[in-house]
Design an enzyme around this catalytic site. Structure first.
Site, PDB file in Angstrom:
ATOM      1  N   ASP A 166      -0.289   3.132  18.775  1.00 42.72           N
ATOM      2  CA  ASP A 166      -1.188   2.348  19.623  1.00 42.72           C
ATOM      3  C   ASP A 166      -2.610   2.850  19.411  1.00 42.72           C
ATOM      4  O   ASP A 166      -2.893   4.037  19.591  1.00 42.72           O
ATOM      5  CB  ASP A 166      -0.763   2.496  21.094  1.00 42.72           C
ATOM      6  CG  ASP A 166      -1.581   1.615  22.030  1.00 42.72           C
ATOM      7  OD1 ASP A 166      -2.479   0.884  21.551  1.00 42.72           O
ATOM      8  OD2 ASP A 166      -1.331   1.678  23.253  1.00 42.72           O
TER       9      ASP A 166
ATOM     10  N   ASP B  65      -3.231  -4.320  18.575  1.00 45.01           N
ATOM     11  CA  ASP B  65      -3.504  -2.904  18.282  1.00 45.01           C
ATOM     12  C   ASP B  65      -2.286  -1.999  18.469  1.00 45.01           C
ATOM     13  O   ASP B  65      -2.424  -0.808  18.665  1.00 45.01           O
ATOM     14  CB  ASP B  65      -4.685  -2.406  19.119  1.00 45.01           C
ATOM     15  CG  ASP B  65      -4.317  -2.147  20.562  1.00 45.01           C
ATOM     16  OD1 ASP B  65      -3.488  -2.907  21.099  1.00 45.01           O
ATOM     17  OD2 ASP B  65      -4.853  -1.200  21.147  1.00 45.01           O
ATOM     18  N   GLU B  66      -1.094  -2.590  18.405  1.00 44.00           N
ATOM     19  CA  GLU B  66       0.117  -1.773  18.536  1.00 44.00           C
ATOM     20  C   GLU B  66       1.130  -2.158  17.465  1.00 44.00           C
ATOM     21  O   GLU B  66       1.312  -3.340  17.186  1.00 44.00           O
ATOM     22  CB  GLU B  66       0.772  -2.000  19.906  1.00 44.00           C
ATOM     23  CG  GLU B  66      -0.037  -1.504  21.071  1.00 44.00           C
ATOM     24  CD  GLU B  66       0.464  -2.091  22.376  1.00 44.00           C
ATOM     25  OE1 GLU B  66       0.975  -1.332  23.200  1.00 44.00           O
ATOM     26  OE2 GLU B  66       0.366  -3.322  22.553  1.00 44.00           O
TER      27      GLU B  66
HETATM   28 MG   LIG Z   1      -4.379   0.358  22.479  1.00 44.73          MG
END
Ligand SMILES: [Mg+2]
Length: 349
Positions: free
Chosen positions: A8, A106-107
């Site tokens: 993450d 974003d993961e």
């Molecule tokens: Mg993040």
């Protein structure tokens, strides 16, 4: 043994801005839909850890953030830039050749065959370093046997952290957490559990599963398993060999199928081009909508027969999108076909 690395990016939008404005490093930074000087209503979409020290968090009105910290840097969100960085990170991760899945902008989750947590930690260190070297961006990696606990481990180690939870540590790790730390447990579920006297994962683990199922349905069963360290969630690999898809950001956010019609045809045309090049036919069609708040929704449908028809793809995609429009503005759409079969010997419709 299979282990899952959950990666993450740390305050992703804010970190992207700092990567291209290094003079802002170390200062509170807020990325919002409307900077305060525009005097328009806007919300904080992301902020760095320096800003969080002032009590600022995402989804807070920008005007309130401004009251808490006037000296912070306020930057208007540049979503196409963040999406570009995200797909470059995805390409870097795919380069490892492991089963992987992007979970959001974003993961990502990556599955590794590993002799134990030490070798998984080595791979994670390599990933952290390459992302930092190539993009100047920090991330946190959590490692566990299932995707959900790996994500929880990741959340617990932010920012710029690295943690591995194996069978020996899993109960210890879980017991110290409140139920709200389990992905999918929002305010409503938290309240329901609190009414049963359950506030911590430790209490959840000791509750009769039938009680949880009574209160929460099948989700109650899942929570019971997670609380006891039995996390069966795996990485879902969408490898190009089993599907063909295209996605693109719309020029203007859309609220109806008509507004997206041109883009749907364009994506379908490109997908069919690839389908013909591969000499395959498809039996399943899926569409994806990314909304203005960056949440995604997917709809899919199976056909009765294999097809390689652009017309069928367009009409089915439009029907599926009609179930996704109207709730929130859509900013990006995708069209995908799967359940592929070699066309030879198949009746082409
Ligand atoms: Mg993040």
């Amino acid at each position: 043994m299979v282990l899952i690395l959950y990666i993450d990016m740390d305050s992703f939008f804010a970190s992207c801005e700092i990567a291209r404005h290094p003079e802002l490093k170390g200062k509170p930074l807020i990325v919002g839909s409307n900077p305060p000087e525009t005097k328009e209503r806007g919300v904080v979409q992301a902020c760095n850890y320096e800003a969080r020290k002032y009590g600022i968090h995402s989804a807070m009105p920008t005007t309130m953030a401004y009251r808490l910290c006037k000296d912070a840097a306020y930057i208007e969100a540049d979503n196409s830039y963040y999406e570009r960085v995200s797909s470059e990170i995805e390409a870097l991760l795919k380069g490892y050749g492991l089963r992987m899945e992007m979970d959001s902008i974003d993961e990502a989750a990556i599955e590794v065959e590993s002799k134990g947590k030490d070798s998984a930690l080595e791979i994670a260190k390599g990933i952290k370093n390459s992302i930092k070297n190539k993009f100047g961006l920090p991330c946190t990696v959590g490692i566990a046997k299932g995707k959900i606990i790996a994500k929880m481990a990741c959340d617990s180690a932010k920012p710029d952290g690295l943690i591995a939870i194996d069978d020996a540590d899993v109960n210890n790790f879980l017991q110290g957490l409140s139920v709200g730390k389990i992905p999918g447990v929002g305010k409503k579920t938290e309240e329901k559990l609190a009414s049963l006297g359950i506030k911590t994962v430790k209490e959840l683990a000791k509750t009769e599963p039938t009680v949880l199922v009574g209160a929460l349905g099948s989700f109650g069963k899942e929570l019971f398993l997670i609380a006891n360290g039995n996390d069966m969630s795996r990485v879902v690999d969408e490898s190009p060999a089993i599907s063909v898809g295209r996605e693109k950001t719309l020029e203007k956010n859309a609220n109806s199928v008509e507004e997206m019609s041109g883009m749907i045809s364009e994506l379908a045309h490109s997908v069919i081009g690839e389908v013909k090049k591969k000499s395959v036919a498809f039996k399943s069609i899926g569409v994806k909508a990314r909304y203005s708040d960056f949440t995604d929704r997917i709809k899919s449908r199976s056909l009765n027969n294999y097809s390689d028809s652009e017309e069928i793809l367009i009409s089915t995609a439009k029907m599926l999108f009609s179930e996704l429009v109207g709730k929130k503005p859509i900013r990006k759409i995708g069209v995908r076909v799967s359940s592929l079969s070699q066309r030879k010997g198949q009746k082409s419709l």
